[in-house]
Enzyme design. Structure first.
Site, PDB file in Angstrom:
ATOM      1  N   GLN A  98       0.764  -1.236   0.000  1.00  0.00           N
ATOM      2  CA  GLN A  98       0.000   0.000   0.000  1.00  0.00           C
ATOM      3  C   GLN A  98       0.793   1.284   0.000  1.00  0.00           C
ATOM      4  O   GLN A  98       0.231   2.350   0.070  1.00  0.00           O
ATOM      5  CB  GLN A  98      -0.926  -0.015   1.211  1.00  0.00           C
ATOM      6  CG  GLN A  98      -1.921  -1.131   1.141  1.00  0.00           C
ATOM      7  CD  GLN A  98      -1.540  -2.318   2.020  1.00  0.00           C
ATOM      8  OE1 GLN A  98      -0.388  -2.499   2.352  1.00  0.00           O
ATOM      9  NE2 GLN A  98      -2.504  -3.120   2.377  1.00  0.00           N
TER      10      GLN A  98
ATOM     11  N   ASN B 282      -0.948   4.854   8.300  1.00  0.00           N
ATOM     12  CA  ASN B 282      -1.501   4.194   7.108  1.00  0.00           C
ATOM     13  C   ASN B 282      -1.097   4.893   5.828  1.00  0.00           C
ATOM     14  O   ASN B 282      -0.787   6.068   5.800  1.00  0.00           O
ATOM     15  CB  ASN B 282      -3.021   4.092   7.208  1.00  0.00           C
ATOM     16  CG  ASN B 282      -3.723   5.375   6.848  1.00  0.00           C
ATOM     17  OD1 ASN B 282      -3.731   5.772   5.706  1.00  0.00           O
ATOM     18  ND2 ASN B 282      -4.309   6.035   7.821  1.00  0.00           N
ATOM     19  N   CYS B 283      -1.105   4.117   4.775  1.00  0.00           N
ATOM     20  CA  CYS B 283      -0.851   4.677   3.454  1.00  0.00           C
ATOM     21  C   CYS B 283      -1.489   3.757   2.409  1.00  0.00           C
ATOM     22  O   CYS B 283      -0.858   3.265   1.518  1.00  0.00           O
ATOM     23  CB  CYS B 283       0.627   4.851   3.173  1.00  0.00           C
ATOM     24  SG  CYS B 283       1.651   3.553   3.824  1.00  0.00           S
ATOM     25  N   VAL B 284      -2.747   3.425   2.584  1.00  0.00           N
ATOM     26  CA  VAL B 284      -3.484   2.555   1.657  1.00  0.00           C
ATOM     27  C   VAL B 284      -4.634   3.297   1.015  1.00  0.00           C
ATOM     28  O   VAL B 284      -5.432   3.812   1.717  1.00  0.00           O
ATOM     29  CB  VAL B 284      -4.124   1.386   2.387  1.00  0.00           C
ATOM     30  CG1 VAL B 284      -3.156   0.311   2.667  1.00  0.00           C
ATOM     31  CG2 VAL B 284      -4.777   1.889   3.636  1.00  0.00           C
TER      32      VAL B 284
ATOM     33  N   LEU C   1      -1.359  -0.943   8.335  1.00  0.00           N
ATOM     34  CA  LEU C   1      -1.213   0.071   7.291  1.00  0.00           C
ATOM     35  C   LEU C   1      -2.504   0.817   7.034  1.00  0.00           C
ATOM     36  O   LEU C   1      -2.640   1.529   6.058  1.00  0.00           O
ATOM     37  CB  LEU C   1      -0.721  -0.537   5.972  1.00  0.00           C
ATOM     38  CG  LEU C   1       0.769  -0.828   5.858  1.00  0.00           C
ATOM     39  CD1 LEU C   1       1.103  -1.211   4.431  1.00  0.00           C
ATOM     40  CD2 LEU C   1       1.605   0.364   6.262  1.00  0.00           C
TER      41      LEU C   1
END
Lengths: 78, 426, 349
Positions: free
Chosen positions: B112, B241-243, B209
């Protein structure tokens, strides 16, 4: 996908956590699941209990497939 | 709560013998940063690098972007409950290295993480092509689990941002801005004739994430609650997070929440910015129902006339968005929602997973499935090894001439759902 | 540089032949611009000119559509245009339909860029908006000047082979296809502006009107579930480890079909999820949590079902276009019907 399977002529039950999406999108037979990352399981339970939960959801799915409906229906898991 | 932000404008970043800010240039002693990051025994190596606007540089896979800030007056410190001890922040004075950012990268945790290009067409889609970036390439200990890996990288980024922020403590800001939210009844009296407006921020809270932390608390364990909008400016909310990279809020975006800023810009003129409410987007249906009930009740309790609701993510959170919108509208409150779209690469498919007629005023961050071909870059920070498996990439999307074809989904911050970017769709 | 050649279509009214009483006139061709076509000249400047005008009565066109189209096409083709413009038709229904129909025909037959203009509620707009660019105009000829301005700007873009922007940029009626654009203001400011308008009960334009979802009638129930052959399908991305079909973690363009012969449960050593939209740790620890092969095998033994179909189908439902998902299901449903599968259990994450 669920609508295309139904359109093709096969009864289909949708097991999903976010039943409102399933309703908006247009599934007809819907069975609620546990959670998005583990729809048919519950990692917080011991294995035997987790399988019992899965069995209950799957029983509901079989019941949904065996039930005549005329409109969108969310079936209860016993 | 009253907070003064003092901006120190950073126009360049360079390595130096001593870390300092001089004439708008941020000098960084790389050894000090390495030593700081390596204090965490979960990390075996870190490479400190730099990327400036316009350079032929690609950073990937990007995990988080953070703005260096420091609290110079008032209670608490930056990132309370995570880096600084828990204490209520959001009042006093804070200095900001405006134009600088810390970017974390390294081996991939999931699917992600994102791509950040400093020049070329990709740079148009990410806001962080305009900042002077200190990049940490972090390699974790072998065998470290993915949750721990994510945690270690997250903390390394925040600690480095705090380290850089400290350089601004004694500096005189180039410009200042003041933000103030009054207690409920005083706020009503201050602008009795203006509509009372609130901001409902939905925080991604779906697991690895996909998590967000509020004063160190995992957002999936919160009930919707009230905040002073100035608290986020001191790092009360951080990203875990980075999705997908395009529509998740890096910590930088929380610190600079554009809805908070743009509501303050009209505060006292044509609206009365009364409160900020945070809520979550959990994976259980019961949580979705409970959180949206609670959020709408808070909006009614505060006698709001209008509310902006921002989503984070897509798919099942579209349901949280629609539940919030429907329930808040049902209380007689006017709503505007911000989301982004997944309409397919040809733009012909349904944009959202869920819909409700109450969402009749919608701002979109654009179609995340739009395809772009990114040019070859002279320098890669991190690794291009993962561009085929990250969300928005596909097998064999890297071409012989060094170009990469991706959906803009893979570009950090491209379709921001708090409206940090200019992209939209019709 | 020679000027590009444009042919323009108008009805009997705008050709000043007459009103309703002359709506029966047959197609005719005249050299040069006529009526509203004269207004396009200055806007085209040195780039293009209207070399000819085709005219047809609204009634004749709508009552003899195929003949009218054929006759008009012959005239248009003979004028060797680089671009074709019809209207604007404003809110005139039959004229709007004619403009849409002839534009579509010219686009398909001559392969040149075409455009028309009309009011968004003109029935022709709904019929042809996804086939051709229809510039959005006001509902009467009072809006002629504005319509010509917008239509000529779009026409020049087409003639210069410049990319067409989003509907709001190039003023055409949305075609049902989402097109990205960069706005002057960032999203948060647009949201604040929209809210202020909504609070004042002033008109505002949403950036995405809520869609209507289509519906399918439910299939009859399975008569005897104890003898039924049932297939498992998932959008949860469970695939053999290593993801042999390279199904994308998001925006999937593929699905997989995986053999369950001799498989009694989905072992974490052999299966994992390729889905990039949820925390994969739980599914990877026990893939039966997403695709319940273990329970289906138990049901088989207990004779609660007839059998589990030999293959399961899997894709990643994460930002995946509805169109793709639909195509997957259309394809594998054929196999399921041929193989006499009587029911499907579809699981989603």
């Amino acid at each position: 996908m669920v609508k295309e399977i139904e359109r093709a002529g096969i009864p289909v039950v949708h097991i999903c956590t976010v039943t409102p999406i399933s309703q908006t999108v247009g599934a007809n037979r819907i069975v609620p699941a546990i959670a998005i990352p583990h729809p048919l399981g519950d990692p917080s339970l011991p294995l035997e209990e987790e399988k019992a939960v899965r069995r209950r959801i799957m029983n509901a799915a079989l019941k949904a497939l065996s039930t005549e409906i005329s409109e969108q229906t969310v079936f209860d898991v016993d | 709560m009253r907070l003064e932000l003092g901006y120190i404008h950073i126009t360049d970043i360079r390595f130096g013998d001593a870390s300092k800010v001089e004439d708008g240039v941020l000098y960084v002693n790389a050894e000090e940063v390495e030593a700081l990051v390596l204090r965490d025994e979960r990390i075996t190596s870190v490479k400190v690098d730099m990327a400036r606007p316009g350079e032929s540089v690609r950073i990937t896979p990007v995990k988080d972007v953070i703005e260096p800030r420091v609290k110079v007056e008032g209670p608490g410190g930056m990132f309370p409950g995570v880096i600084s001890p828990v204490d209520t922040v959001g009042s006093g004075k804070t200095h900001v290295l405006k134009g600088a950012a810390v970017v974390t990268t390294g081996t991939i945790v999931g699917f992600q993480e994102g791509i950040l290009d400093m020049s070329g067409v990709g740079a148009d889609y990410t806001p962080f092509s305009k900042t002077n970036n200190l990049v940490l390439v972090i390699i974790p200990r072998k065998g470290l689990g993915s949750h721990e890996h994510e945690h270690a990288v997250r903390e390394a980024g925040l600690k480095t941002a705090v380290y850089l922020g400290e350089l601004a403590r004694e500096l005189t800001p180039d410009s200042t801005e003041v933000f103030e939210t009054l207690p409920l009844t005083e706020g009503v009296k201050q602008f009795p004739d203006l509509p009372r407006v609130g901001y409902v921020q939905m925080l991604q809270s779906q697991g690895l994430l996909h998590d967000t932390y509020v004063y160190g608390v995992d957002a999936k364990r919160i009930l919707p609650t009230l905040m002073s909008p100035t608290e986020v400016m001191d790092g009360a909310i951080i990203s875990g997070n980075c999705v997908s990279a395009c529509d998740k809020n890096p910590t930088y975006v929380h610190q600079n929440n554009p809805i908070v800023h743009d509501l303050f810009a009209r505060h006292g003129k044509d609206l009365n910015f009364a409160a900020m409410i945070i809520t979550n987007e959990n994976v259980y249906l019961a949580d979705k129902i409970r959180s949206s009930d609670w959020t709408s009740n808070l909006c009614a309790f505060l006698s709001l006339d209008g509310v902006i609701i921002s989503e984070e993510g897509f798919g099942n959170p579209d349901t949280d968005l629609m539940m919030n919108c429907r329930k808040i509208t049902d209380k007689g409150i006017k709503t505007v929602v911000i989301t982004d779209e997944y309409a397919g690469q040809d733009g012909a498919s349904q944009s959202l997973a869920d819909a409700h007629e109450s969402a009749d005023a919608l701002v979109t961050g654009g179609n995340a499935n739009q395809v772009v071909t990114l040019p070859r870059m002279d320098k890669i920070i991190g690794s291009e090894e993962y561009v085929g498996i990250i969300a928005g990439g596909w097998d064999q999307n890297k071409h012989e001439d060094g170009t990469i074809t991706v959906e803009i989904q893979a570009i950090t911050g491209a379709t921001s759902e708090v409206g940090f970017a200019h992209l939209s769709a019709r | 540089m020679s000027k590009k050649r444009v042919v323009h279509y108008i009805n009997q009214f705008f050709a000043q032949i007459g009103g309703e009483e002359m709506a029966h006139v047959k197609p005719e061709y005249r050299e040069g611009p006529l009526g509203p076509g004269l207004a396009f000249g200055p806007a085209f400047g040195d780039h293009a000119e209207i070399v000819g005008t085709v005219i047809c009565g609204d009634s004749y066109f709508n009552e003899n559509m195929e003949e009218a189209k054929a006759e008009l096409l012959k005239m248009i083709k003979a004028a060797k245009p680089d671009l074709f413009i019809a209207g604007p038709a404003f809110n005139a229904g039959r004229y709007g339909v004619a403009c849409g129909a002839i534009s579509e025909a010219v686009k398909n037959e001559l392969g040149i860029p075409v455009l028309t203009g009309m009011y968004e509620e003109n029935p022709g707009a709904d019929m042809f908006k996804s086939a051709v660019y229809i510039v959005s105009t006001r509902n009467s000829a009072v809006g002629m000047r504005d319509a010509v301005k917008k239509m000529s700007a779009l026409a020049l873009k087409m003639l210069k082979d410049e990319p067409i922007g989003a509907s709001s940029e190039d003023h055409y009626i949305p075609q049902g296809i989402r097109v990205n654009l960069f706005e002057k203001d960032r999203g948060s400011k647009r949201a604040v502006d929209m809210l202020l308008k909504k609070l004042k009960d002033q008109p505002y334009v949403t950036e995405y009107p809520m869609p209507a979802f289509d519906r399918v009638d439910p299939q009859p129930a399975v008569k005897d579930i104890r003898s039924a052959k049932i297939a498992l399908v998932t959008s949860g991305g469970i695939v053999p480890k290593g993801n042999p079909d390279h199904i994308e973690s998001s925006s999937a363009t593929k699905y997989g079909r995986y053999d369950l012969e001799g498989v009694n449960y989905l072992s974490k050593n052999r299966y994992a999820t390729a889905h990039g939209g949820y925390d994969p740790s739980y599914a990877n620890e026990d893939p039966d949590r997403v695709v319940p092969v273990d329970m289906m095998r138990e049901f088989e033994k207990e004779e609660k079902i007839g059998s589990l179909y030999r293959y399961f189908f899997s894709t990643v439902g994460n930002g995946t276009a509805v169109k793709n998902a639909k195509a997957f299901a259309e394809e594998f449903s054929k196999e399921l019907i041929e193989e006499n599968v009587q029911a499907v259990i579809l699981t989603s994450t």
